[in-house]
Design a protein around this motif. Structure first.
Motif, PDB file in Angstrom:
ATOM      1  N   LEU A   1      18.307  29.503  52.209  1.00  0.00           N
ATOM      2  CA  LEU A   1      19.037  28.242  52.167  1.00  0.00           C
ATOM      3  C   LEU A   1      20.256  28.300  53.079  1.00  0.00           C
ATOM      4  CD1 LEU A   1      19.350  25.445  50.903  1.00  0.00           C
ATOM      5  CD2 LEU A   1      20.489  26.512  48.942  1.00  0.00           C
ATOM      6  N   ARG A   2      20.987  29.423  53.037  1.00  0.00           N
ATOM      7  CA  ARG A   2      22.149  29.582  53.915  1.00  0.00           C
ATOM      8  C   ARG A   2      21.754  29.475  55.380  1.00  0.00           C
ATOM      9  NH1 ARG A   2      24.760  34.396  55.566  1.00  0.00           N
ATOM     10  NH2 ARG A   2      22.581  35.054  55.934  1.00  0.00           N
ATOM     11  N   ASP A   3      20.678  30.156  55.744  1.00  0.00           N
ATOM     12  CA  ASP A   3      20.255  30.154  57.143  1.00  0.00           C
ATOM     13  C   ASP A   3      19.794  28.761  57.587  1.00  0.00           C
ATOM     14  OD1 ASP A   3      20.838  32.817  57.220  1.00  0.00           O
ATOM     15  OD2 ASP A   3      18.761  33.498  57.028  1.00  0.00           O
ATOM     16  N   ALA A   4      19.106  28.048  56.700  1.00  0.00           N
ATOM     17  CA  ALA A   4      18.639  26.703  57.045  1.00  0.00           C
ATOM     18  C   ALA A   4      19.826  25.752  57.206  1.00  0.00           C
ATOM     19  CB  ALA A   4      17.690  26.189  55.964  1.00  0.00           C
ATOM     20  N   ILE A   5      20.816  25.881  56.333  1.00  0.00           N
ATOM     21  CA  ILE A   5      22.018  25.022  56.417  1.00  0.00           C
ATOM     22  C   ILE A   5      22.794  25.336  57.675  1.00  0.00           C
ATOM     23  CG2 ILE A   5      24.263  24.585  55.346  1.00  0.00           C
ATOM     24  CD1 ILE A   5      22.882  24.894  52.616  1.00  0.00           C
ATOM     25  N   ARG A   6      22.909  26.607  58.005  1.00  0.00           N
ATOM     26  CA  ARG A   6      23.634  27.013  59.214  1.00  0.00           C
ATOM     27  C   ARG A   6      22.927  26.451  60.455  1.00  0.00           C
ATOM     28  NH1 ARG A   6      23.977  33.289  60.058  1.00  0.00           N
ATOM     29  NH2 ARG A   6      25.686  33.167  58.530  1.00  0.00           N
ATOM     30  N   ALA A   7      21.594  26.561  60.485  1.00  0.00           N
ATOM     31  CA  ALA A   7      20.829  26.043  61.638  1.00  0.00           C
ATOM     32  C   ALA A   7      20.975  24.533  61.732  1.00  0.00           C
ATOM     33  CB  ALA A   7      19.354  26.436  61.484  1.00  0.00           C
TER      34      ALA A   7
ATOM     35  N   ALA B   1      28.170  24.179  56.034  1.00  0.00           N
ATOM     36  CA  ALA B   1      27.906  25.554  56.476  1.00  0.00           C
ATOM     37  C   ALA B   1      28.849  26.546  55.797  1.00  0.00           C
ATOM     38  CB  ALA B   1      28.051  25.632  57.996  1.00  0.00           C
ATOM     39  N   CYS B   2      30.097  26.135  55.600  1.00  0.00           N
ATOM     40  CA  CYS B   2      31.057  27.013  54.908  1.00  0.00           C
ATOM     41  C   CYS B   2      30.636  27.248  53.460  1.00  0.00           C
ATOM     42  CB  CYS B   2      32.455  26.395  54.947  1.00  0.00           C
ATOM     43  SG  CYS B   2      33.216  26.386  56.585  1.00  0.00           S
ATOM     44  N   ILE B   3      30.192  26.181  52.816  1.00  0.00           N
ATOM     45  CA  ILE B   3      29.736  26.303  51.430  1.00  0.00           C
ATOM     46  C   ILE B   3      28.550  27.257  51.343  1.00  0.00           C
ATOM     47  CG2 ILE B   3      28.641  25.045  49.528  1.00  0.00           C
ATOM     48  CD1 ILE B   3      30.264  22.584  50.427  1.00  0.00           C
TER      49      ILE B   3
ATOM     50  N   ASP C   1      15.478  20.023  58.053  1.00  0.00           N
ATOM     51  CA  ASP C   1      15.418  18.687  57.452  1.00  0.00           C
ATOM     52  C   ASP C   1      15.743  18.746  55.958  1.00  0.00           C
ATOM     53  OD1 ASP C   1      14.793  17.580  59.870  1.00  0.00           O
ATOM     54  OD2 ASP C   1      12.631  17.380  59.453  1.00  0.00           O
ATOM     55  N   LEU C   2      15.247  19.779  55.288  1.00  0.00           N
ATOM     56  CA  LEU C   2      15.572  19.942  53.874  1.00  0.00           C
ATOM     57  C   LEU C   2      17.054  20.256  53.689  1.00  0.00           C
ATOM     58  CD1 LEU C   2      12.622  21.924  52.211  1.00  0.00           C
ATOM     59  CD2 LEU C   2      13.152  19.489  52.069  1.00  0.00           C
ATOM     60  N   ALA C   3      17.598  21.055  54.601  1.00  0.00           N
ATOM     61  CA  ALA C   3      19.023  21.363  54.540  1.00  0.00           C
ATOM     62  C   ALA C   3      19.850  20.092  54.692  1.00  0.00           C
ATOM     63  CB  ALA C   3      19.387  22.379  55.614  1.00  0.00           C
ATOM     64  N   GLU C   4      19.399  19.199  55.561  1.00  0.00           N
ATOM     65  CA  GLU C   4      20.104  17.933  55.734  1.00  0.00           C
ATOM     66  C   GLU C   4      20.045  17.095  54.452  1.00  0.00           C
ATOM     67  OE1 GLU C   4      22.304  14.869  57.478  1.00  0.00           O
ATOM     68  OE2 GLU C   4      22.099  16.998  57.935  1.00  0.00           O
ATOM     69  N   GLU C   5      18.906  17.100  53.785  1.00  0.00           N
ATOM     70  CA  GLU C   5      18.807  16.401  52.505  1.00  0.00           C
ATOM     71  C   GLU C   5      19.778  17.010  51.483  1.00  0.00           C
ATOM     72  OE1 GLU C   5      15.038  15.449  50.729  1.00  0.00           O
ATOM     73  OE2 GLU C   5      13.991  15.663  52.660  1.00  0.00           O
TER      74      GLU C   5
ATOM     75  N   ALA D   1      23.506  22.740  60.721  1.00  0.00           N
ATOM     76  CA  ALA D   1      24.865  22.428  61.178  1.00  0.00           C
ATOM     77  C   ALA D   1      24.960  22.592  62.695  1.00  0.00           C
ATOM     78  CB  ALA D   1      25.868  23.347  60.465  1.00  0.00           C
ATOM     79  N   GLU D   2      24.334  23.645  63.204  1.00  0.00           N
ATOM     80  CA  GLU D   2      24.366  23.866  64.656  1.00  0.00           C
ATOM     81  C   GLU D   2      23.594  22.757  65.379  1.00  0.00           C
ATOM     82  OE1 GLU D   2      22.762  27.754  65.123  1.00  0.00           O
ATOM     83  OE2 GLU D   2      24.556  28.796  64.382  1.00  0.00           O
ATOM     84  N   ARG D   3      22.509  22.311  64.760  1.00  0.00           N
ATOM     85  CA  ARG D   3      21.713  21.228  65.352  1.00  0.00           C
ATOM     86  C   ARG D   3      22.540  19.961  65.496  1.00  0.00           C
ATOM     87  NH1 ARG D   3      16.276  18.766  62.511  1.00  0.00           N
ATOM     88  NH2 ARG D   3      17.747  18.601  60.776  1.00  0.00           N
ATOM     89  N   HIS D   4      23.454  19.731  64.533  1.00  0.00           N
ATOM     90  CA  HIS D   4      24.264  18.511  64.570  1.00  0.00           C
ATOM     91  C   HIS D   4      25.654  18.770  65.152  1.00  0.00           C
ATOM     92  CE1 HIS D   4      21.206  17.258  61.607  1.00  0.00           C
ATOM     93  NE2 HIS D   4      21.507  16.025  61.981  1.00  0.00           N
ATOM     94  N   GLY D   5      25.830  19.977  65.676  1.00  0.00           N
ATOM     95  CA  GLY D   5      27.153  20.302  66.235  1.00  0.00           C
ATOM     96  C   GLY D   5      27.415  19.646  67.557  1.00  0.00           C
TER      97      GLY D   5
END
Length: 252
Positions: free
Chosen positions: A240-246, A213-215, A191-195, A248-252
């Motif tokens: 932060l990278r891992d949370a953003i990657r997760a 996720a690329c960034i 949720d924080l990654a989405e923010e 992105a997969e959640r919204h994939g």
């Protein structure tokens, strides 16, 4: 050996009129006169003229220059030390001025319309222009880059302060989550990654989950990103990278 007033003017890059004036006020009297009454300067006169011009360059009024040079308690070495100290201070001032001008030019290039002082106030010791050329080379042909430039050109100092405050607050929440023991793949971390992604889209450019996720990969693959992010807490960049990657997969 002696020199005419014209020769001395040529050596020193001053006008004959200036040397006449220095003679008239007693600041630099020639040591001799020719049989025709013309001024003749020797090497000691040239040394004094060099000191006069040096102090003038530093902004000293002529009357103060005369006092400095005619002080009976000052020896040549003391003058040299004083000149060296003054020159060192001047160099430091000029270097600061040059840096300020360089930053101003880079700010215009980047579209960040802030003075160097305002940029320091907003970004602290992080210079947003430091990698400007690299950013332009890598992403200058992308719409995201062009959109970021367009938005940045409209932002005021207050806008940048707001954006920086949002980023700092989000980092603090990530750090708190790390310290609580929550995994980066947890719902709260995603949720924080989405923010984080939405903040980029809101303030800089449209950032979808794939781009986000690329960034995030740069956060761990580029030591400059890693070192800057990890200032808040060691390991934050990877978290932060891992949370953003997760996310992105959640919204994939």
């Amino acid at each position: 050996m002696s020199y005419s007033v014209g020769q001395v003017a040529g050596f020193a890059g001053v006008t004959v009129r200036t040397l006449h004036h220095y003679d008239e006020i007693g600041l630099l009297r020639p040591s001799a006169r020719s049989t025709a009454g013309h001024r003749r300067y020797d090497d000691a006169d040239l040394d004094r003229l060099q000191s006069v011009l040096f102090y003038r360059e530093l902004g000293f009024p002529l009357d103060e220059v005369a006092v400095l040079l005619d002080d009976p308690d000052a020896d040549p070495q003391a003058h040299l030390r004083r000149q060296h100290a003054l020159l060192t201070d001047r160099i430091e001032q000029l270097e600061k001025m040059a840096a300020a001008v360089e930053h101003a030019m880079e700010a215009r290039k980047m579209g960040i319309d802030l003075t160097p002082e305002e940029k320091f106030e907003v970004f602290g010791d992080f210079d947003p222009d430091q990698y400007a050329d690299e950013v332009e080379e890598r992403w200058g042909n992308t719409e995201a880059y062009r959109e970021s430039q367009r938005r940045a050109a409209t932002y005021t100092k207050e806008d940048w302060q707001r954006i920086q405050a949002e980023a700092d607050a989000l980092n603090d929440r990530f750090v708190a989550l790390m310290e609580s023991g929550a995994e980066p793949e947890s719902e709260a971390a995603m949720d924080l990654a989405e923010e984080h992604r939405q903040g980029i889209s809101r303030n800089h450019y449209d950032c979808d989950h794939r781009l986000h996720a690329c960034i995030a990969e740069n956060y761990v693959n580029d030591h400059r990103f890693t070192e800057n992010i990890d200032k808040a807490k060691p390991g934050l960049a990877a978290y932060l990278r891992d949370a953003i990657r997760a996310n992105a997969e959640r919204h994939g």
